[in-house]
Design a protein around this motif. Structure first.
Motif, PDB file in Angstrom:
ATOM      1  N   LEU A 135     -62.309 -17.939 -92.621  1.00  0.00           N
ATOM      2  CA  LEU A 135     -62.418 -17.695 -94.059  1.00  0.00           C
ATOM      3  C   LEU A 135     -63.110 -16.360 -94.284  1.00  0.00           C
ATOM      4  O   LEU A 135     -64.161 -16.093 -93.700  1.00  0.00           O
ATOM      5  CB  LEU A 135     -63.221 -18.806 -94.738  1.00  0.00           C
ATOM      6  N   THR A 136     -62.527 -15.522 -95.111  1.00  0.00           N
ATOM      7  CA  THR A 136     -63.134 -14.240 -95.433  1.00  0.00           C
ATOM      8  C   THR A 136     -64.151 -14.426 -96.562  1.00  0.00           C
ATOM      9  O   THR A 136     -64.202 -15.482 -97.214  1.00  0.00           O
ATOM     10  CB  THR A 136     -62.071 -13.229 -95.881  1.00  0.00           C
ATOM     11  N   LYS A 137     -64.915 -13.377 -96.811  1.00  0.00           N
ATOM     12  CA  LYS A 137     -65.827 -13.409 -97.951  1.00  0.00           C
ATOM     13  C   LYS A 137     -65.045 -13.637 -99.237  1.00  0.00           C
ATOM     14  O   LYS A 137     -65.465 -14.410-100.114  1.00  0.00           O
ATOM     15  CB  LYS A 137     -66.612 -12.104 -98.049  1.00  0.00           C
ATOM     16  N   ASP A 138     -63.883 -12.991 -99.362  1.00  0.00           N
ATOM     17  CA  ASP A 138     -63.064 -13.163-100.563  1.00  0.00           C
ATOM     18  C   ASP A 138     -62.631 -14.605-100.738  1.00  0.00           C
ATOM     19  O   ASP A 138     -62.648 -15.135-101.855  1.00  0.00           O
ATOM     20  CB  ASP A 138     -61.834 -12.252-100.483  1.00  0.00           C
ATOM     21  N   GLY A 144     -75.586 -12.943 -93.892  1.00  0.00           N
ATOM     22  CA  GLY A 144     -76.480 -11.978 -94.545  1.00  0.00           C
ATOM     23  C   GLY A 144     -75.839 -10.629 -94.796  1.00  0.00           C
ATOM     24  O   GLY A 144     -76.306  -9.872 -95.648  1.00  0.00           O
ATOM     25  N   GLN A 145     -74.759 -10.329 -94.068  1.00  0.00           N
ATOM     26  CA  GLN A 145     -74.072  -9.050 -94.282  1.00  0.00           C
ATOM     27  C   GLN A 145     -73.428  -8.974 -95.659  1.00  0.00           C
ATOM     28  O   GLN A 145     -73.092  -7.886 -96.133  1.00  0.00           O
ATOM     29  CB  GLN A 145     -73.019  -8.802 -93.196  1.00  0.00           C
ATOM     30  N   TYR A 146     -73.263 -10.133 -96.315  1.00  0.00           N
ATOM     31  CA  TYR A 146     -72.682 -10.170 -97.655  1.00  0.00           C
ATOM     32  C   TYR A 146     -73.751 -10.304 -98.743  1.00  0.00           C
ATOM     33  O   TYR A 146     -73.433 -10.313 -99.930  1.00  0.00           O
ATOM     34  CB  TYR A 146     -71.720 -11.356 -97.793  1.00  0.00           C
ATOM     35  N   ARG A 164     -78.369  -6.108 -89.528  1.00  0.00           N
ATOM     36  CA  ARG A 164     -77.670  -5.843 -88.272  1.00  0.00           C
ATOM     37  C   ARG A 164     -76.966  -7.118 -87.807  1.00  0.00           C
ATOM     38  O   ARG A 164     -77.612  -8.084 -87.408  1.00  0.00           O
ATOM     39  CB  ARG A 164     -78.658  -5.368 -87.217  1.00  0.00           C
ATOM     40  N   PRO A 165     -75.627  -7.164 -87.862  1.00  0.00           N
ATOM     41  CA  PRO A 165     -74.896  -8.374 -87.461  1.00  0.00           C
ATOM     42  C   PRO A 165     -75.087  -8.699 -85.981  1.00  0.00           C
ATOM     43  O   PRO A 165     -75.266  -7.811 -85.140  1.00  0.00           O
ATOM     44  CB  PRO A 165     -73.432  -8.022 -87.761  1.00  0.00           C
ATOM     45  N   ILE A 166     -75.047 -10.001 -85.666  1.00  0.00           N
ATOM     46  CA  ILE A 166     -75.137 -10.504 -84.295  1.00  0.00           C
ATOM     47  C   ILE A 166     -73.802 -11.166 -83.962  1.00  0.00           C
ATOM     48  O   ILE A 166     -73.379 -12.100 -84.657  1.00  0.00           O
ATOM     49  CB  ILE A 166     -76.270 -11.543 -84.149  1.00  0.00           C
ATOM     50  N   LYS A 167     -73.134 -10.712 -82.916  1.00  0.00           N
ATOM     51  CA  LYS A 167     -71.855 -11.318 -82.526  1.00  0.00           C
ATOM     52  C   LYS A 167     -72.129 -12.577 -81.711  1.00  0.00           C
ATOM     53  O   LYS A 167     -72.898 -12.565 -80.747  1.00  0.00           O
ATOM     54  CB  LYS A 167     -71.005 -10.331 -81.723  1.00  0.00           C
ATOM     55  N   CYS A 201     -69.349 -12.504 -86.424  1.00  0.00           N
ATOM     56  CA  CYS A 201     -70.688 -12.032 -86.783  1.00  0.00           C
ATOM     57  C   CYS A 201     -71.164 -12.859 -87.977  1.00  0.00           C
ATOM     58  O   CYS A 201     -71.335 -12.355 -89.087  1.00  0.00           O
ATOM     59  CB  CYS A 201     -70.680 -10.553 -87.114  1.00  0.00           C
ATOM     60  N   GLU A 202     -71.375 -14.144 -87.720  1.00  0.00           N
ATOM     61  CA  GLU A 202     -71.755 -15.067 -88.793  1.00  0.00           C
ATOM     62  C   GLU A 202     -73.226 -14.937 -89.154  1.00  0.00           C
ATOM     63  O   GLU A 202     -73.632 -15.235 -90.273  1.00  0.00           O
ATOM     64  CB  GLU A 202     -71.444 -16.498 -88.366  1.00  0.00           C
ATOM     65  N   VAL A 203     -74.032 -14.507 -88.181  1.00  0.00           N
ATOM     66  CA  VAL A 203     -75.473 -14.399 -88.406  1.00  0.00           C
ATOM     67  C   VAL A 203     -75.924 -12.956 -88.187  1.00  0.00           C
ATOM     68  O   VAL A 203     -75.198 -12.149 -87.602  1.00  0.00           O
ATOM     69  CB  VAL A 203     -76.268 -15.353 -87.498  1.00  0.00           C
TER      70      VAL A 203
END
Length: 393
Positions: A38-41, A163-165, A200-203, A209-211
């Motif tokens: 699922l995307t942010k959109d 958090g990137q969003y 800073r995303p964590i893969k 990169c959910e977290v």
């Protein structure tokens, strides 16, 4: 304790079911039913549809713009959304920080922040865990120093989901080092677009990169964004965590994924294996038992009792069930549950070999991702201690 739904509640369920199936975009439902990304959109599109109806804050009282539903109605809403293939509501705004703002925020804070949460326009993040301060959250070190009419925040948060969003973050910060660790924590609302905030995303194992890690370097936060009293943030955090742990149980998602497991088992030819069906039956019994526990909590809420002391128990069983259905899906597909290849899954490709089907592509991703559930929201080991102390005495 009455676990049967009344005719009025059944009629309410029917109304919810009809509305959700009319308004839920089918491309989003397809992704949810097949465990596609699922995307942010996608997530925000559904949030705004619910927000326009006044249902994104489905657990809110009428005085704050919610529908004023009781505990059973909220449960039925969640169940019908899950079974229809709706994405889980991103909980940080409407489910977690909103109740804190309602209970402990000023009138001005309520008027300022709640409308954006209710509409789905503003994306909230949670600033709790830090390196070395996960289950032992009270040991957090992110510091907020009061300077005039603002706080200067320095430190780091980690595992910040999506958090990137984030537009805003509710943040636990240390404002005092005197006394017990819990007594020096405050609850701040922080604009993530402020100078000095770095995300800073964590893969993760599943390639997503959910977290994220979030760093604060002399970030200025107006003092009027402090919730309640300084150094009383631990009290507000516990109020929020009870909502989070009940939400993590997610019995309705488990019921939907159980049906997906059965579809995969039939497609892969293991449905006729009685030993494998025994494992599915055991899982189904556990899901029914969890649902009965949830209904017991709802019955207590209807009668005016406070059931939040067993929220940890819901979290324990719900998270274990999520890991079990992901594991059984992997076992059903066997060698066709390929290691996750992000680009291949998005293209619908599952390898040039007999038996490869698109439904198998997300299985490894889901399995890897759900290893986290027994850790986040308070690890299950710690939750067992809490349940032992509060329930067993």
């Amino acid at each position: 304790m009455d676990l049967a739904f009344t005719p009025e509640e059944q009629a309410f369920r029917g109304e919810i079911r009809a509305w959700v199936r009319t308004h839920l975009p089918q491309d989003i439902a397809h992704k949810v039913h097949n465990a596609l990304r699922l995307t942010k959109d996608d997530m925000q599109r559904w949030a705004k549809i619910l927000g326009a109806k006044g249902w994104l804050g489905y657990g809110w009282p009428r005085e704050f713009g919610g529908p004023g539903w009781n505990a059973v109605q909220k449960h039925l809403f969640e169940e019908e959304c899950a079974l229809a293939g709706a994405p889980r509501i991103v909980p940080f705004g409407p489910v977690m920080v909103a109740p804190v703002i309602m209970a402990f925020g000023s009138k001005e804070q309520q008027q300022r922040f709640l409308p954006g949460i209710a509409s789905g326009e503003v994306w909230w993040s949670q600033g709790y865990s830090e390196p070395g301060s996960g289950s032992d959250l009270a040991s957090l070190k992110t510091r907020a120093e009061r300077v005039g009419d603002k706080y200067i925040v320095n430190g780091q948060k980690t595992w910040t989901t999506l958090g990137q969003y984030g537009d805003w973050m509710f943040n636990l910060v240390r404002t005092s080092t005197e006394g017990k660790p819990q007594t020096g924590i405050s609850f701040l609302l922080l604009d993530m677009k402020s100078p000095g905030v770095t995300v800073r995303p964590i893969k993760l194992l599943d390639g997503e990169c959910e977290v994220n890690e979030v760093f604060f370097d002399n970030v200025e936060v107006p003092a009027d964004q402090l919730i309640g009293e300084e150094n009383k943030g631990w009290t507000y955090a516990k109020h929020l965590l009870s909502h989070e742990r009940t939400n993590i149980a997610d019995v309705n998602r488990a019921k939907r994924e159980l049906e997906r497991l059965k579809r995969i088992a039939k497609a892969e030819g293991v449905w006729d294996d009685m030993r494998f069906r025994d494992q599915i039956a055991l899982l189904e019994v556990d899901i029914v038992a969890l649902e009965m526990l949830v209904l017991r909590v709802l019955s207590m809420e209807k009668s005016g009792k406070n059931p939040l002391d067993i929220a940890g128990l819901l979290k324990i069983r719900g998270s274990e069930i999520q890991q079990r259905y992901a594991e059984l899906m992997m076992l059903a597909a066997g060698p066709f549950a390929l290691p996750f290849i992000e680009e291949a899954m998005e293209a619908g490709w599952q390898g040039d070999f007999p038996g490869g089907v698109a439904a198998n592509a997300p299985l490894a991703s889901t399995y890897f991702n759900l290893r986290k559930t027994t850790i986040y929201g308070g690890s299950n080991e710690v939750q067992r201690n809490i349940v032992a102390q509060t329930v067993l005495g």
